[in-house]
Design a protein around this motif. Structure first.
Motif, mmCIF file in Angstrom:
data_model
loop_
_atom_site.group_PDB
_atom_site.id
_atom_site.type_symbol
_atom_site.label_atom_id
_atom_site.label_comp_id
_atom_site.label_asym_id
_atom_site.label_seq_id
_atom_site.Cartn_x
_atom_site.Cartn_y
_atom_site.Cartn_z
ATOM 1 N N THR A 52 0.834 -1.202 0.000
ATOM 2 C CA THR A 52 0.000 0.000 0.000
ATOM 3 C C THR A 52 0.868 1.250 0.000
ATOM 4 O OG1 THR A 52 -0.120 -0.092 2.417
ATOM 5 C CG2 THR A 52 -1.904 -1.137 1.189
ATOM 6 N N PRO A 53 0.385 2.346 -0.591
ATOM 7 C CA PRO A 53 1.138 3.603 -0.574
ATOM 8 C C PRO A 53 1.476 4.017 0.861
ATOM 9 C CG PRO A 53 -0.729 3.761 -2.080
ATOM 10 C CD PRO A 53 -0.893 2.459 -1.328
ATOM 11 N N GLY A 54 2.713 4.402 1.067
ATOM 12 C CA GLY A 54 3.156 4.775 2.402
ATOM 13 C C GLY A 54 3.926 3.670 3.091
ATOM 14 N N GLN A 55 3.823 2.436 2.575
ATOM 15 C CA GLN A 55 4.584 1.330 3.137
ATOM 16 C C GLN A 55 5.750 0.925 2.230
ATOM 17 O OE1 GLN A 55 1.627 -1.752 4.180
ATOM 18 N NE2 GLN A 55 1.937 -1.207 6.317
ATOM 19 N N ASP A 56 6.089 1.817 1.306
ATOM 20 C CA ASP A 56 7.245 1.587 0.454
ATOM 21 C C ASP A 56 8.483 2.181 1.132
ATOM 22 O OD1 ASP A 56 6.615 4.264 0.254
ATOM 23 O OD2 ASP A 56 6.128 4.195 -1.877
ATOM 24 N N GLU A 57 9.620 2.141 0.437
ATOM 25 C CA GLU A 57 10.859 2.621 1.039
ATOM 26 C C GLU A 57 10.821 4.118 1.369
ATOM 27 O OE1 GLU A 57 15.589 2.938 -0.059
ATOM 28 O OE2 GLU A 57 14.443 1.228 -0.805
ATOM 29 N N PRO A 58 10.336 4.978 0.458
ATOM 30 C CA PRO A 58 10.227 6.398 0.836
ATOM 31 C C PRO A 58 9.306 6.599 2.041
ATOM 32 C CG PRO A 58 10.060 6.143 -1.540
ATOM 33 C CD PRO A 58 10.005 4.758 -0.968
ATOM 34 N N GLY A 59 8.232 5.815 2.116
ATOM 35 C CA GLY A 59 7.333 5.908 3.256
ATOM 36 C C GLY A 59 8.030 5.530 4.547
ATOM 37 N N TYR A 60 8.883 4.511 4.487
ATOM 38 C CA TYR A 60 9.639 4.123 5.674
ATOM 39 C C TYR A 60 10.581 5.234 6.112
ATOM 40 C CZ TYR A 60 13.339 2.249 8.544
ATOM 41 O OH TYR A 60 14.261 2.089 9.549
ATOM 42 N N ARG A 61 11.302 5.806 5.156
ATOM 43 C CA ARG A 61 12.258 6.864 5.505
ATOM 44 C C ARG A 61 11.536 8.046 6.167
ATOM 45 N NH1 ARG A 61 17.241 5.836 3.438
ATOM 46 N NH2 ARG A 61 17.409 4.348 1.716
ATOM 47 N N ALA A 62 10.382 8.382 5.647
ATOM 48 C CA ALA A 62 9.607 9.479 6.241
ATOM 49 C C ALA A 62 9.132 9.106 7.645
ATOM 50 C CB ALA A 62 8.419 9.826 5.350
ATOM 51 N N TRP A 63 8.692 7.863 7.801
ATOM 52 C CA TRP A 63 8.192 7.409 9.105
ATOM 53 C C TRP A 63 9.298 7.399 10.148
ATOM 54 C CZ3 TRP A 63 9.756 3.084 11.891
ATOM 55 C CH2 TRP A 63 8.986 2.772 13.013
ATOM 56 N N VAL A 64 10.471 6.901 9.781
ATOM 57 C CA VAL A 64 11.514 6.713 10.786
ATOM 58 C C VAL A 64 12.098 8.036 11.278
ATOM 59 C CG1 VAL A 64 13.577 6.515 9.313
ATOM 60 C CG2 VAL A 64 13.394 5.129 11.407
ATOM 61 N N ILE A 65 12.076 9.075 10.446
ATOM 62 C CA ILE A 65 12.623 10.370 10.892
ATOM 63 C C ILE A 65 11.562 11.249 11.535
ATOM 64 C CG2 ILE A 65 14.444 10.313 9.138
ATOM 65 C CD1 ILE A 65 12.833 12.435 7.588
ATOM 66 N N ALA A 66 10.309 10.806 11.503
ATOM 67 C CA ALA A 66 9.224 11.627 12.066
ATOM 68 C C ALA A 66 9.212 11.613 13.589
ATOM 69 C CB ALA A 66 7.870 11.140 11.540
ATOM 70 N N ASP A 67 9.889 10.654 14.198
ATOM 71 C CA ASP A 67 9.936 10.544 15.657
ATOM 72 C C ASP A 67 11.381 10.257 16.048
ATOM 73 O OD1 ASP A 67 9.923 9.582 18.322
ATOM 74 O OD2 ASP A 67 7.846 8.914 18.130
#
Length: 241
Positions: A29-44
Motif C-alpha cells: 500500500t502507498p506509504g509502506q514503500d521505502e520512501p514511506g519508511y524513511r519518512a516514518w523513521v525520521i518523524a519521531d
C-alpha cells in the motif's frame, strides 16, 4: 523412484525467471514503500534508536539480512483504514518469536522460490482487531510474515513448492502456511498447520499434495543440502547503533 522424481520437480519451482524491479509493489500500500519508511523513521526521534536495537537483536541471533529490516516493520495492509502507522517496531519481549520464522524462510522458502519481500508483519492488538485478525493471531505476537516472491513465478509453481517444503520441513519449525490472493502467502512459526483463502485447513491448496506424497519420500528430500542464499553483511536501511 517415481515419487522422488515428482519431489524434485516440485522443489525445482518451475516458472522462475530473472528478478525484476518492484515485483512486490502490487501488494504494497502507498506509504509502506521505502520512501514511506524513511519518512516514518525520521518523524519521531525515538524511532531510529528503536530500529537500530531491533536490527542489533536480529544480528545477534544470526537472522539479520535475510530480508531488509525496514520491511520487517510493515504493519497491516489496512493500516490507513484503521488510522494506524504504516510501520511499527514490535515490543522487545516479542522479538525472539520472529527468529525461527526468519530461519525457516532463509533455509527453506528462499531456496525453493527465490527472494521474498515481507508485506505485513507485526500488528499491535488494536490494529490486528481492526484489520480482522484473530485474537491470537500470529501477527499480533510477531511469529508471522505475509510474503511475496520477488522473482516472476506462476502461482501454481509457488504453491507446489511451498506446500512440498512445508510437508517435509514445516513440522521441525512449527510452521503455519497460508495462501491468499495472487502471490501473497503467510508463514509463521507458531504452530504447524495450513489454510487457504478462507482461513480453513480444508481449503488449503496443499491438501491435494498430501494425497499424493507420504512420509516415505521425506528421507530422500531431507538428505539433500539446502541452497543457502547470500546474506548481505550490512542492512543499508538500518540506522547505525
Amino acid at each position: 523412484m517415481r515419487r522422488f522424481g515428482y519431489i524434485a520437480m516440485l522443489l525445482a519451482a518451475p516458472g522462475l525467471a530473472q528478478p525484476t524491479v518492484n515485483a512486490a509493489s502490487p501488494y504494497i500500500t502507498p506509504g509502506q514503500d521505502e520512501p514511506g519508511y524513511r519518512a516514518w523513521v525520521i518523524a519521531d526521534p525515538s524511532r531510529p534508536t528503536a530500529v537500530a536495537a531491533y536490527y542489533a537483536f536480529l544480528s545477534g541471533r544470526g537472522v539479520a539480512g535475510i530480508v531488509p529490516t525496514w520491511q520487517l516493520l510493515r504493519t497491516a495492509t489496512d493500516w490507513q483504514k484503521c488510522a494506524a502507522e504504516p510501520f511499527d517496531v514490535p515490543p522487545p519481549e516479542q522479538w525472539p518469536h520472529i527468529v525461527e520464522t526468519l530461519d525457516y524462510v532463509r533455509a527453506h522458502v528462499v531456496p525453493v522460490i527465490g527472494p521474498v519481500e515481507p508485506v505485513s508483519v507485526y500488528r499491535n492488538p488494536a490494529l490486528n482487531a481492526c484489520a480482522g485478525g484473530a485474537k491470537e493471531s500470529a501477527h499480533a505476537q510477531l511469529y508471522a510474515m505475509d510474503l511475496v516472491p520477488l522473482r516472476p513465478i506462476q502461482r501454481g509453481a509457488m504453491v507446489r513448492s511451498l506446500c512440498a517444503i512445508h510437508l517435509w520441513r514445516g513440522t521441525g519449525f512449527d510452521v503455519g502456511l497460508g495462501f491468499y490472493k495472487g502471490l501473497r502467502f503467510h508463514v509463521d512459526s507458531k504452530k504447524f498447520r495450513k489454510w487457504g483463502g478462507d482461513g480453513k485447513g480444508e481449503s488449503s491448496p496443499c491438501a491435494a499434495m498430501v494425497a499424493e506424497l507420504d512420509a516415505a519420500a521425506a528421507p530422500q528430500v531431507a538428505s539433500g543440502t539446502p541452497i543457502s542464499p547470500t546474506i548481505p553483511p550490512v542492512d543499508p536501511l538500518a540506522p547505525k547503533p
